[in-house]
Write a protein that holds these residues in place. Structure first.
Motif, PDB file in Angstrom:
ATOM      1  N   THR A  65       4.952   1.339  -1.449  1.00 35.50           N
ATOM      2  CA  THR A  65       5.266  -0.983  -1.242  1.00 35.50           C
ATOM      3  C   THR A  65       6.920  -0.740  -1.242  1.00 35.50           C
ATOM      4  O   THR A  65       7.807  -0.588  -2.170  1.00 35.50           O
ATOM      5  N   GLY A  66       7.527  -1.438  -0.367  1.00 33.10           N
ATOM      6  CA  GLY A  66       8.609  -1.147  -0.281  1.00 33.10           C
ATOM      7  C   GLY A  66       9.764  -0.592  -0.053  1.00 33.10           C
ATOM      8  O   GLY A  66      10.836  -0.792  -0.475  1.00 33.10           O
ATOM      9  N   ASP A  67       8.912   0.515   0.483  1.00 37.61           N
ATOM     10  CA  ASP A  67       9.916   1.480   1.118  1.00 37.61           C
ATOM     11  C   ASP A  67       9.833   2.169   2.399  1.00 37.61           C
ATOM     12  O   ASP A  67       9.417   1.519   3.208  1.00 37.61           O
ATOM     13  N   VAL A  68      11.106   2.082   2.713  1.00 41.70           N
ATOM     14  CA  VAL A  68      11.668   2.078   4.566  1.00 41.70           C
ATOM     15  C   VAL A  68      12.291   3.192   4.249  1.00 41.70           C
ATOM     16  O   VAL A  68      12.825   4.455   3.434  1.00 41.70           O
ATOM     17  N   VAL A  69      11.829   4.182   5.454  1.00 40.55           N
ATOM     18  CA  VAL A  69      12.153   5.501   6.435  1.00 40.55           C
ATOM     19  C   VAL A  69      12.695   4.943   7.668  1.00 40.55           C
ATOM     20  O   VAL A  69      12.300   5.082   8.103  1.00 40.55           O
ATOM     21  N   ILE A  70      14.080   5.552   7.743  1.00 43.15           N
ATOM     22  CA  ILE A  70      14.543   5.713   9.500  1.00 43.15           C
ATOM     23  C   ILE A  70      14.185   7.611   9.647  1.00 43.15           C
ATOM     24  O   ILE A  70      14.869   8.461   8.617  1.00 43.15           O
ATOM     25  N   LEU A  71      14.501   7.522  10.693  1.00 49.46           N
ATOM     26  CA  LEU A  71      14.554   9.049  11.769  1.00 49.46           C
ATOM     27  C   LEU A  71      15.347   8.446  12.486  1.00 49.46           C
ATOM     28  O   LEU A  71      15.310   7.983  12.989  1.00 49.46           O
ATOM     29  N   ASN A  72      16.034   9.694  12.116  1.00 47.78           N
ATOM     30  CA  ASN A  72      16.974   9.887  12.719  1.00 47.78           C
ATOM     31  C   ASN A  72      16.567  11.355  13.758  1.00 47.78           C
ATOM     32  O   ASN A  72      16.936  12.111  13.690  1.00 47.78           O
ATOM     33  N   ARG A  73      16.311  10.361  15.298  1.00 42.71           N
ATOM     34  CA  ARG A  73      16.650  11.501  16.559  1.00 42.71           C
ATOM     35  C   ARG A  73      15.450  12.548  16.700  1.00 42.71           C
ATOM     36  O   ARG A  73      15.209  13.466  16.900  1.00 42.71           O
ATOM     37  N   ARG A  74      14.129  12.128  15.402  1.00 43.27           N
ATOM     38  CA  ARG A  74      13.176  12.417  15.630  1.00 43.27           C
ATOM     39  C   ARG A  74      12.454  11.873  16.926  1.00 43.27           C
ATOM     40  O   ARG A  74      12.053  11.373  17.836  1.00 43.27           O
ATOM     41  N   SER A  75      11.673  12.680  17.385  1.00 43.44           N
ATOM     42  CA  SER A  75      10.904  12.651  18.948  1.00 43.44           C
ATOM     43  C   SER A  75       9.534  12.277  18.830  1.00 43.44           C
ATOM     44  O   SER A  75       8.780  11.265  19.302  1.00 43.44           O
ATOM     45  N   TRP A  76       8.469  12.386  17.527  1.00 45.29           N
ATOM     46  CA  TRP A  76       7.543  11.714  16.930  1.00 45.29           C
ATOM     47  C   TRP A  76       6.631  11.807  15.269  1.00 45.29           C
ATOM     48  O   TRP A  76       7.461  12.359  14.907  1.00 45.29           O
ATOM     49  N   GLY A  87       0.903  -1.336  -0.292  1.00 48.04           N
ATOM     50  CA  GLY A  87       0.018  -0.070  -0.077  1.00 48.04           C
ATOM     51  C   GLY A  87       0.871   1.223  -0.395  1.00 48.04           C
ATOM     52  O   GLY A  87       2.375   1.911  -0.653  1.00 48.04           O
ATOM     53  N   ARG A  88       0.309   2.647   0.742  1.00 46.66           N
ATOM     54  CA  ARG A  88       1.047   3.789   0.945  1.00 46.66           C
ATOM     55  C   ARG A  88       0.744   4.164   1.943  1.00 46.66           C
ATOM     56  O   ARG A  88      -0.696   3.783   2.545  1.00 46.66           O
ATOM     57  N   ALA A  89       1.333   5.068   2.271  1.00 46.39           N
ATOM     58  CA  ALA A  89       0.847   5.693   3.446  1.00 46.39           C
ATOM     59  C   ALA A  89       1.906   6.851   3.430  1.00 46.39           C
ATOM     60  O   ALA A  89       3.074   8.105   2.815  1.00 46.39           O
ATOM     61  N   THR A  90       1.583   7.923   3.983  1.00 45.08           N
ATOM     62  CA  THR A  90       1.847   9.591   4.396  1.00 45.08           C
ATOM     63  C   THR A  90       3.080   9.828   5.983  1.00 45.08           C
ATOM     64  O   THR A  90       1.851   9.814   6.674  1.00 45.08           O
ATOM     65  N   LEU A  91       4.011  10.031   5.780  1.00 41.42           N
ATOM     66  CA  LEU A  91       4.404  10.535   6.717  1.00 41.42           C
ATOM     67  C   LEU A  91       5.056  11.667   7.605  1.00 41.42           C
ATOM     68  O   LEU A  91       5.473  12.475   6.314  1.00 41.42           O
ATOM     69  N   VAL A  92       4.575  12.285   8.701  1.00 42.16           N
ATOM     70  CA  VAL A  92       4.976  14.091   9.383  1.00 42.16           C
ATOM     71  C   VAL A  92       5.912  13.955  10.279  1.00 42.16           C
ATOM     72  O   VAL A  92       5.714  12.586  10.755  1.00 42.16           O
ATOM     73  N   ALA A  93       7.229  14.269  10.268  1.00 39.29           N
ATOM     74  CA  ALA A  93       7.154  14.213  11.873  1.00 39.29           C
ATOM     75  C   ALA A  93       8.237  15.257  12.294  1.00 39.29           C
ATOM     76  O   ALA A  93       8.218  16.301  11.186  1.00 39.29           O
ATOM     77  N   ASP A  94       7.843  15.306  13.466  1.00 39.45           N
ATOM     78  CA  ASP A  94       9.212  16.606  13.938  1.00 39.45           C
ATOM     79  C   ASP A  94      10.338  16.963  13.266  1.00 39.45           C
ATOM     80  O   ASP A  94      11.523  16.119  12.882  1.00 39.45           O
ATOM     81  N   GLY A  95      10.745  18.078  12.602  1.00 42.31           N
ATOM     82  CA  GLY A  95      12.114  18.835  12.684  1.00 42.31           C
ATOM     83  C   GLY A  95      12.130  19.010  10.879  1.00 42.31           C
ATOM     84  O   GLY A  95      13.231  18.087  10.513  1.00 42.31           O
ATOM     85  N   VAL A  96      10.988  17.322  10.244  1.00 48.07           N
ATOM     86  CA  VAL A  96      11.478  17.637   9.067  1.00 48.07           C
ATOM     87  C   VAL A  96      10.009  18.043   8.238  1.00 48.07           C
ATOM     88  O   VAL A  96       9.392  18.587   8.707  1.00 48.07           O
ATOM     89  N   ARG A  97      10.235  18.839   6.824  1.00 49.52           N
ATOM     90  CA  ARG A  97       9.896  19.329   6.016  1.00 49.52           C
ATOM     91  C   ARG A  97       8.766  19.038   5.105  1.00 49.52           C
ATOM     92  O   ARG A  97       9.648  17.810   4.663  1.00 49.52           O
ATOM     93  N   GLY A  98       7.816  19.228   5.818  1.00 44.14           N
ATOM     94  CA  GLY A  98       6.659  18.086   4.917  1.00 44.14           C
ATOM     95  C   GLY A  98       6.547  17.298   5.198  1.00 44.14           C
ATOM     96  O   GLY A  98       6.821  16.538   4.867  1.00 44.14           O
TER      97      GLY A  98
END
Length: 313
Positions: A74-85, A57-68
């Protein structure tokens, strides 16, 4: 660990494997969910390096300190470095259904549709490795399934979800193995697709011009390498080599070698009853006292105290 084993442990086929093994990098899948329709969830992050992956499927990610927002497929991986939420959402039409995942280490289907399948977890390492990764990665690493060197990510994520929900014997072991392959694939793909890696060890390992010199230091860390020998391996002048190495790694070549020796020493002291004298000789120090002084400067405590502290953990 004997001196002989210490040498053998560094005789590997590539420097990325050297470093990942030394700093004990591993990926931990902590849960996942399948959900249909329009949905959204928010979560706090306690781990320094959190990953999110879309198995379907698909998803939309929003994280603190990340622009936009970040669109992940499907098949994508995101690593968040030192984010809080962060918040994740899916679906396109209708009112979003919020939900919270409160139970750790669970894999659940929230409804029968299961259009979107999301996996989550974190990347762990020993303290040295965590510091290296945090310093070497940007706030967000987004590796797409279509990226170079990421062709098998989709299959890896599918297998993790199948093992997690299939109820088969040995599922936990299988998940761990697939998770290890996932983090290796993500790092490979990130190195190959990043136009300008941050200064640090990942950029150093990706630099083809410096690779031969780094290989020499990793393969034979106990040798008293001279700058001109390393420069010759890289087919550069001493000055050009030293300048490029510092620019890429953030540290001079012989300082990097000293740090690499200390990382090997830390592993040897954690893993066995190696004597300090032979370890010092194997790592290229003229005496036990010279090694102990260098170790204390780098690590902050003596080798004996470091080993005692490691055994208490």
């Amino acid at each position: 660990m004997s001196p002989r084993l210490l040498r053998e442990s560094t005789e590997t086929t590539d420097q990325l494997s050297d470093v990942l093994r030394l700093v004990e990098v591993h990926s931990v899948v902590t849960g996942g969910f399948a959900v249909g329709g329009v949905w959204t969830t928010r979560f706090e992050m306690s781990s320094p390096l959190k990953f999110l992956a879309v198995a379907q499927g698909r998803a939309t990610l929003v994280a603190d300190g990340v622009r936009g927002p970040i669109d992940i497929a499907t098949g994508d991986v995101v690593i968040l470095n030192r984010r809080s939420w962060a918040t994740l959402s899916g679906g396109t039409d209708g009112l979003a259904r919020p939900f919270a995942l409160t139970e750790p280490n669970t894999f659940t289907r929230l409804d029968d549709r299961g259009d979107d399948v999301i996996l989550g977890g974190h990347v762990d390492a020993n303290q040295v490795g965590e510091d290296l990764l945090v310093a070497s990665l940007p706030p967000v690493v987004h590796v797409r399934a279509s990226a170079a060197d990421a062709g098998n990510l989709r299959d890896i994520l599918e297998r993790i979800w199948e093992e997690a929900t299939g109820g088969r014997v040995g599922a936990e072991f299988a998940i761990n193995q697939h998770a290890q392959l996932m983090v290796l694939t993500v790092l490979r793909a990130y190195i190959s697709q990043a136009d300008e890696l941050p200064t640090g060890w990942l950029r150093l390992l990706a630099d083809e011009r410096l690779r031969a010199a780094v290989s020499l230091m990793h393969t034979d860390p106990g040798r008293r390498w001279r700058l001109d020998e390393l420069a010759r391996a890289a087919t550069m002048s001493r000055t050009t080599f030293a300048e490029r190495f510092r620019e890429v790694a953030g540290t001079p070549p012989l300082a990097y070698l000293s740090t690499w020796r200390m990382r090997l020493a830390q592993r040897a002291l954690r893993e066995g009853d190696v004597r300090i004298g032979p370890l010092a000789v194997d790592l290229g120090y003229a005496s036990e006292s010279a090694f102990s002084n260098a170790f204390k400067r780098e690590v902050g405590v003596s080798p004996l105290r470091y080993r005692a502290g490691a055994r208490q953990k």
